[in-house]
Motif scaffolding. Structure first.
Motif: not given
Lengths: 135, 135
Positions: A58, A60-64
DNA sequence: ATAAGGTTTCCAGCCGCTGGAAGGTCAAGG
DNA sequence: CCTTGACCTTCCAGCGGCTGGAAACCTTAT
């Protein structure tokens, strides 16, 4: 580099790149004319994002993951946890799709697919049970 | 029957049932007090929709399937075509997910998942190739 | 001067719900 | 009769991750 150049190089649509800037995943500079001006590091980040998205992470995963990528003092366990969680989500989804697939394939195989109205697919949807294998 | 009753009986959330009315999938009557008043046929349609959606059919597919279900002069070939198209979409999706799964599972298995920063997952996302199996 | 191809911003829509606010209705209990 | 609480109504907004289109600006070539 303008947006069209990085779009070609990264394989991401220009629209998507603007969107990624909107949500703060990249921060390209601006030229005097107002155009976005991408450096190698921007391109690198976009390529990273493209690959992470292609693996189904996702946003958000990518951001993390990006944050961890930049963080020299990360622990690989943090990365692994994100990846494993995602792997489980994928496995769940595959299982769900395979369940659908099994039912659907069976119904399709039972349907004559001719010019007559009788149809085990509709019977199943209407009744909640497949008639095609009974009696 | 009020919306709460059919929600319980069909297993669909009341919100979803209202939404289905909005987009014209069902047409419940109204009581004098303005409440939706569902008959057996409405419940039957909702159950049909619930099962079709559980098999992953899109709303538009459901609309077509419902129309065919009501249509005595349908040809089962029409139903079968919709189901087969959907089956192919499911197969495509499964294949895509399995591709992701394979890559991801491999990367996860290569990652130590400890307190050190070295991480083949991030290396792969950063470089576009897995280093974990080389040399 | 003009045309073609970039680029910018902003707003709207896709799918299929889902949440929440603000209000109307109904049955039971005090 | 009044209150409480469960139900129902409508409407609007948001989820994820873009994608399309409009209107306007910039650059380059003819």
């Amino acid at each position: 580099m303008n947006i069209g150049d990085v779009a070609r190089l990264s394989g991401l649509p220009a629209k998507t790149i603007r969107y990624y800037e909107d949500i703060g995943l990249i921060r390209p500079k601006r030229s005097a004319n107002g155009y976005r001006s991408f450096g190698d590091s921007d391109l690198h980040r976009l390529a990273f994002l493209g690959r992470a998205r292609a693996l189904g992470f996702t946003i958000e995963d990518c951001r993390s993951l990006m944050a961890l990528y930049q963080d020299e003092s990360r622990e690989s366990a943090q990365v692994k946890r994100i990846a494993e969680d995602h792997l489980h989500r994928i496995d769940d989804k595959i299982a769900q799709l395979q369940g659908m697939r099994a039912t659907l394939a069976h119904l399709v195989s039972c349907c004559a697919g001719d010019d007559r109205p009788d149809c085990p697919i509709l019977e199943d949807l209407g009744a909640g049970e497949a008639d095609c294998c009974k009696g």
